[in-house]
Design an enzyme around this catalytic site. Structure first.
Site, PDB file in Angstrom:
ATOM      1  N   CYS A  85      39.565 -48.832  11.784  1.00 49.58           N
ATOM      2  CA  CYS A  85      38.182 -49.290  11.855  1.00 49.58           C
ATOM      3  C   CYS A  85      38.036 -50.520  10.968  1.00 49.58           C
ATOM      4  CB  CYS A  85      37.250 -48.174  11.380  1.00 49.58           C
ATOM      5  SG  CYS A  85      35.499 -48.598  11.403  1.00 49.58           S
ATOM      6  N   HIS A 126      34.389 -43.201  19.201  1.00 53.48           N
ATOM      7  CA  HIS A 126      34.470 -43.727  17.831  1.00 53.48           C
ATOM      8  C   HIS A 126      33.146 -44.375  17.429  1.00 53.48           C
ATOM      9  CE1 HIS A 126      36.692 -45.757  14.437  1.00 53.48           C
ATOM     10  NE2 HIS A 126      35.658 -46.577  14.560  1.00 53.48           N
ATOM     11  N   GLU A 127      32.588 -45.180  18.322  1.00 49.52           N
ATOM     12  CA  GLU A 127      31.350 -45.885  17.988  1.00 49.52           C
ATOM     13  C   GLU A 127      30.147 -44.951  17.933  1.00 49.52           C
ATOM     14  OE1 GLU A 127      32.128 -48.502  16.708  1.00 49.52           O
ATOM     15  OE2 GLU A 127      34.034 -48.851  17.724  1.00 49.52           O
ATOM     16  N   HIS A 130      30.016 -43.406  14.629  1.00 51.78           N
ATOM     17  CA  HIS A 130      29.378 -44.303  13.663  1.00 51.78           C
ATOM     18  C   HIS A 130      27.860 -44.095  13.671  1.00 51.78           C
ATOM     19  CE1 HIS A 130      32.040 -47.128  11.627  1.00 51.78           C
ATOM     20  NE2 HIS A 130      32.796 -47.196  12.718  1.00 51.78           N
TER      21      HIS A 130
END
Length: 136
Positions: A85, A126-127, A130
């Site tokens: 990241c 993954h995003e 976040h």
């Protein structure tokens, strides 16, 4: 506008707020920043540029798209992998799913529901992590 990458773990660990049409500039900045970092990045979330909004930008191969308020509604095919990241040093282990179904709003705030698999699905997961304040 290209923005600096947020590396403050305290900030990144906070859940993002729902995005509204007033946040379109955040999405544009996110897409600009993703493009500027494309040599080492395939997706970004708004908190990575200092905006605590549920907006992600994802590389779809030939182009990048922004998703407002993305939510995974279905996932199948769990597997273990490692990811890096821009906001963190090194790589870390995590669990992902081979296939996902995502509800989101596009740049015109039109509701969408799409299925993704493989690499694209991994980027989206993954995003969205976040957005939920989850770091790998």
């Amino acid at each position: 506008m290209i923005k600096p990458i947020m590396r403050d773990i305290f900030f990144l660990n906070q859940k993002s707020e729902l995005a509204t049409e007033a946040d379109k500039q955040v999405a544009i900045d996110l897409l600009d920043t993703l493009k500027a970092n494309e040599a080492g990045c395939v997706g970004m979330a708004a908190n990575m540029i200092g905006a605590k909004k549920r907006i992600i930008a994802v590389n779809m191969g030939m182009f990048n798209i922004a998703m407002f308020n993305p939510k995974i509604v279905k996932r199948t095919g769990a597997y273990e992998t490692e990811e890096g990241c821009l906001s963190l040093d090194g790589v870390r282990s995590c669990r992902r799913y081979q296939e996902i179904e995502v509800e989101y709003q596009d740049m015109n705030f039109k509701k969408k529901k799409e299925k993704y698999s493989g690499w694209t699905a991994q980027i989206i997961q993954h995003e969205i992590d976040h957005c939920d304040g989850i770091l790998i």
